[in-house]
Motif scaffolding. Structure first.
Motif, PDB file in Angstrom:
ATOM      1  N   UNK A 176       0.645  -1.078  -0.479  1.00  0.00           N
ATOM      2  CA  UNK A 176      -0.185  -0.018  -0.293  1.00  0.00           C
ATOM      3  C   UNK A 176       0.880   1.268   0.027  1.00  0.00           C
ATOM      4  N   UNK A 177       0.313   2.175  -0.686  1.00  0.00           N
ATOM      5  CA  UNK A 177      -0.525   2.639  -1.827  1.00  0.00           C
ATOM      6  C   UNK A 177      -0.045   1.860  -2.985  1.00  0.00           C
ATOM      7  N   UNK A 178      -1.171   1.636  -3.561  1.00  0.00           N
ATOM      8  CA  UNK A 178      -0.888   0.279  -4.734  1.00  0.00           C
ATOM      9  C   UNK A 178       0.836   0.342  -5.411  1.00  0.00           C
ATOM     10  N   UNK A 179       1.216  -0.345  -5.155  1.00  0.00           N
ATOM     11  CA  UNK A 179       2.867  -1.044  -5.610  1.00  0.00           C
ATOM     12  C   UNK A 179       2.921  -1.972  -5.686  1.00  0.00           C
ATOM     13  N   UNK A 180       3.370  -2.405  -6.763  1.00  0.00           N
ATOM     14  CA  UNK A 180       4.200  -3.956  -7.219  1.00  0.00           C
ATOM     15  C   UNK A 180       5.611  -4.335  -7.061  1.00  0.00           C
ATOM     16  N   UNK A 181       5.312  -5.334  -5.888  1.00  0.00           N
ATOM     17  CA  UNK A 181       7.068  -5.676  -5.578  1.00  0.00           C
ATOM     18  C   UNK A 181       6.646  -6.810  -5.390  1.00  0.00           C
ATOM     19  N   UNK A 182       8.175  -7.291  -5.066  1.00  0.00           N
ATOM     20  CA  UNK A 182       7.725  -9.134  -4.967  1.00  0.00           C
ATOM     21  C   UNK A 182       8.746  -9.780  -3.386  1.00  0.00           C
ATOM     22  N   UNK A 183       8.537 -10.682  -2.867  1.00  0.00           N
ATOM     23  CA  UNK A 183       9.440 -10.715  -2.025  1.00  0.00           C
ATOM     24  C   UNK A 183      10.140 -12.515  -2.209  1.00  0.00           C
ATOM     25  N   UNK A 184      11.439 -12.822  -1.793  1.00  0.00           N
ATOM     26  CA  UNK A 184      11.371 -14.207  -1.622  1.00  0.00           C
ATOM     27  C   UNK A 184      12.017 -15.149  -0.965  1.00  0.00           C
ATOM     28  N   UNK A 185      11.661 -16.095  -0.797  1.00  0.00           N
ATOM     29  CA  UNK A 185      11.661 -16.892   0.770  1.00  0.00           C
ATOM     30  C   UNK A 185      12.390 -18.125   0.797  1.00  0.00           C
ATOM     31  N   UNK A 186      12.811 -18.392   1.221  1.00  0.00           N
ATOM     32  CA  UNK A 186      14.182 -20.168   1.146  1.00  0.00           C
ATOM     33  C   UNK A 186      12.911 -20.893   2.130  1.00  0.00           C
ATOM     34  N   UNK A 187      12.446 -21.604   1.895  1.00  0.00           N
ATOM     35  CA  UNK A 187      11.992 -22.898   2.004  1.00  0.00           C
ATOM     36  C   UNK A 187      12.780 -23.367   2.922  1.00  0.00           C
ATOM     37  N   UNK A 188      13.121 -23.934   2.480  1.00  0.00           N
ATOM     38  CA  UNK A 188      14.092 -25.217   3.695  1.00  0.00           C
ATOM     39  C   UNK A 188      14.488 -24.558   5.221  1.00  0.00           C
ATOM     40  N   UNK A 189      14.516 -23.115   5.166  1.00  0.00           N
ATOM     41  CA  UNK A 189      14.735 -22.591   6.427  1.00  0.00           C
ATOM     42  C   UNK A 189      13.334 -21.620   6.974  1.00  0.00           C
ATOM     43  N   UNK A 190      12.540 -21.294   6.529  1.00  0.00           N
ATOM     44  CA  UNK A 190      11.280 -21.025   7.202  1.00  0.00           C
ATOM     45  C   UNK A 190      10.484 -22.655   7.692  1.00  0.00           C
ATOM     46  N   UNK A 191      11.093 -23.261   7.306  1.00  0.00           N
ATOM     47  CA  UNK A 191      10.045 -24.070   7.541  1.00  0.00           C
ATOM     48  C   UNK A 191      10.838 -24.491   8.779  1.00  0.00           C
ATOM     49  N   UNK A 192      12.275 -24.772   9.466  1.00  0.00           N
ATOM     50  CA  UNK A 192      12.704 -24.356  10.698  1.00  0.00           C
ATOM     51  C   UNK A 192      12.408 -22.953  11.479  1.00  0.00           C
ATOM     52  N   UNK A 193      12.288 -21.911  10.686  1.00  0.00           N
ATOM     53  CA  UNK A 193      12.073 -21.058  11.859  1.00  0.00           C
ATOM     54  C   UNK A 193      11.137 -20.296  10.641  1.00  0.00           C
ATOM     55  N   UNK A 194       9.582 -20.356  10.855  1.00  0.00           N
ATOM     56  CA  UNK A 194       8.286 -19.999  10.149  1.00  0.00           C
ATOM     57  C   UNK A 194       8.360 -17.998   9.850  1.00  0.00           C
ATOM     58  N   UNK A 195       8.925 -17.817  11.484  1.00  0.00           N
ATOM     59  CA  UNK A 195       9.080 -16.065  11.113  1.00  0.00           C
ATOM     60  C   UNK A 195      10.505 -14.945   9.871  1.00  0.00           C
ATOM     61  N   UNK A 196      11.015 -15.843   9.837  1.00  0.00           N
ATOM     62  CA  UNK A 196      11.785 -15.570   8.233  1.00  0.00           C
ATOM     63  C   UNK A 196      10.314 -15.497   6.899  1.00  0.00           C
ATOM     64  N   UNK A 197       9.300 -16.057   7.067  1.00  0.00           N
ATOM     65  CA  UNK A 197       8.416 -15.680   5.909  1.00  0.00           C
ATOM     66  C   UNK A 197       7.608 -14.274   6.217  1.00  0.00           C
ATOM     67  N   UNK A 198       8.396 -13.662   7.242  1.00  0.00           N
ATOM     68  CA  UNK A 198       7.533 -11.913   7.929  1.00  0.00           C
ATOM     69  C   UNK A 198       8.254 -11.230   6.731  1.00  0.00           C
ATOM     70  N   UNK A 199       9.049 -11.656   6.733  1.00  0.00           N
ATOM     71  CA  UNK A 199      10.155 -10.286   5.891  1.00  0.00           C
ATOM     72  C   UNK A 199      10.106 -11.060   4.738  1.00  0.00           C
TER      73      UNK A 199
END
Length: 342
Positions: A176-199
């Motif tokens: 917001x206010x609408x602006x197109x962007x993207x995020x990239x996440x390491x899945x194996x690490x996020x499964x160990x520490x789901x907080x890594x999906x929050x940024x």
């Protein structure tokens, strides 16, 4: 040789129409081997040589999109601009899905399947909050990212995708206010520490709205930007407006960054040098020059350049198969199957 095709390549890629299949009222398309299935439309199956088999699924909601797990065992049907969805197993109802109704009528439902390194198939979506990604076992719905201290940033996840290796998750959404962007996440690490999906992490500096992004192999992204920018000056180390760029995830480095000949939408990488762009009609675009190599001007493929799609006409059902360099697009009267050949 076409002047727009990169030097050193022995042959120029081109579109080849593989099949025209008579079909009406197609609501979704996914690949199942050499067949196409419309799970949102009840499970109708279309074979490339023309045989069609009517499905028997009766959905309680008007679903208009679908995605499928890597094995093909599971499928998800959903409403692009609403909150309802369902998981199917081998064509049978398995469980219901939903997402937050906050601006659900504005942007595309965030959902995809993935196969983890262990072989487990998972569903990734945002069942509770628009900004909070969750990973669930595809079969049971068991949440693998349950954590008491989740505090996600204010980002509308959408257009989710996972690389073939199951190591990275891409979310091409908006803020917001609408602006197109993207995020990239390491899945194996996020499964160990789901907080890594929050940024979001691992992303290059981008000085324009991100029209689309897609995995180029397992460790790179190809990114297309629009003309919309918030910068007055550019330093040279960012993805600029109206550009196509390649980001090496492991090296954290831009490997290419050139101006596009024209605006781009959804991308399907073909190989190291070429992508198919689906804005308005399919086009073969050189990654190294940004130029259009070939186009199919009579094939309508929608005008999506964002996860925000409430203001554009409904998107045609499409199934992309980058591994086999082919795609399918439905019109009012047929399904067109196109391959990219050398």
């Amino acid at each position: 040789m076409n002047d727009f095709y990169p030097p050193g390549i022995g042959s120029m890629p081109k579109f080849e129409i593989v099949a025209r299949i008579d079909a009406t009222n197609v609501r979704s398309l996914v690949w199942d081997g050499d067949s196409l299935v419309d799970w949102a439309g009840g499970g109708n199956r279309f074979e490339l040589h023309g045989n069609c088999f009517e499905g028997s699924i009766r959905h309680p909601f008007e679903f208009d999109a679908a995605c499928v797990s890597p094995s093909g065992k599971y499928a998800a049907v959903y409403q692009r601009l609403d909150t309802k969805g369902a998981v199917l197993k081998n064509g049978e109802f398995l469980r219901e899905l939903s997402r937050s109704d906050y601006h659900a009528d504005v942007y595309e439902y965030p959902i995809c399947f993935a196969r983890l390194g262990t072989g487990q198939e998972v569903l990734i979506h945002c069942p509770d909050e628009y900004c909070q990604l969750e990973i669930e076992d595809a079969e049971t719905g068991e949440r693998l990212t349950q954590h008491a201290n989740r505090k996600p940033v204010d980002f509308f996840h959408s257009r989710l995708a996972v690389n073939f290796a199951g190591t990275y998750l891409l979310s091409a959404g908006w803020v917001w206010q609408p602006y197109d962007f993207f995020g990239l996440f390491n899945l194996p690490e996020a499964l160990v520490d789901p907080v890594l999906l929050d940024d979001w992490n691992f992303v290059p500096k981008v000085s324009a709205e991100v029209s689309s992004a897609a995995f180029l192999g397992d460790d790179r992204l190809v990114i297309a930007t629009s003309a919309e920018t918030f910068e007055d000056e550019f330093t040279g180390d960012e993805v600029r407006p109206s550009s196509i760029a390649v980001w090496n995830i492991t090296r954290q480095k831009l490997m290419g960054n050139v101006l596009l000949e024209q605006a781009a939408g959804t991308l399907m990488p073909v190989d190291e040098e070429v992508v198919v762009d689906f804005f308005e009609h399919p086009k073969l675009v050189s990654i190294s020059t940004g130029k259009v190599i070939e186009r199919l001007p009579d094939v309508h493929s929608g005008t999506q350049t964002s996860s925000i799609i409430h203001h554009i006409e409904p998107l045609p059902a499409m199934a992309l198969d980058p591994a086999r360099r082919r795609f399918a697009i439905a019109s009012e009267s047929e399904i067109l199957v196109v391959a990219v050949s050398d």
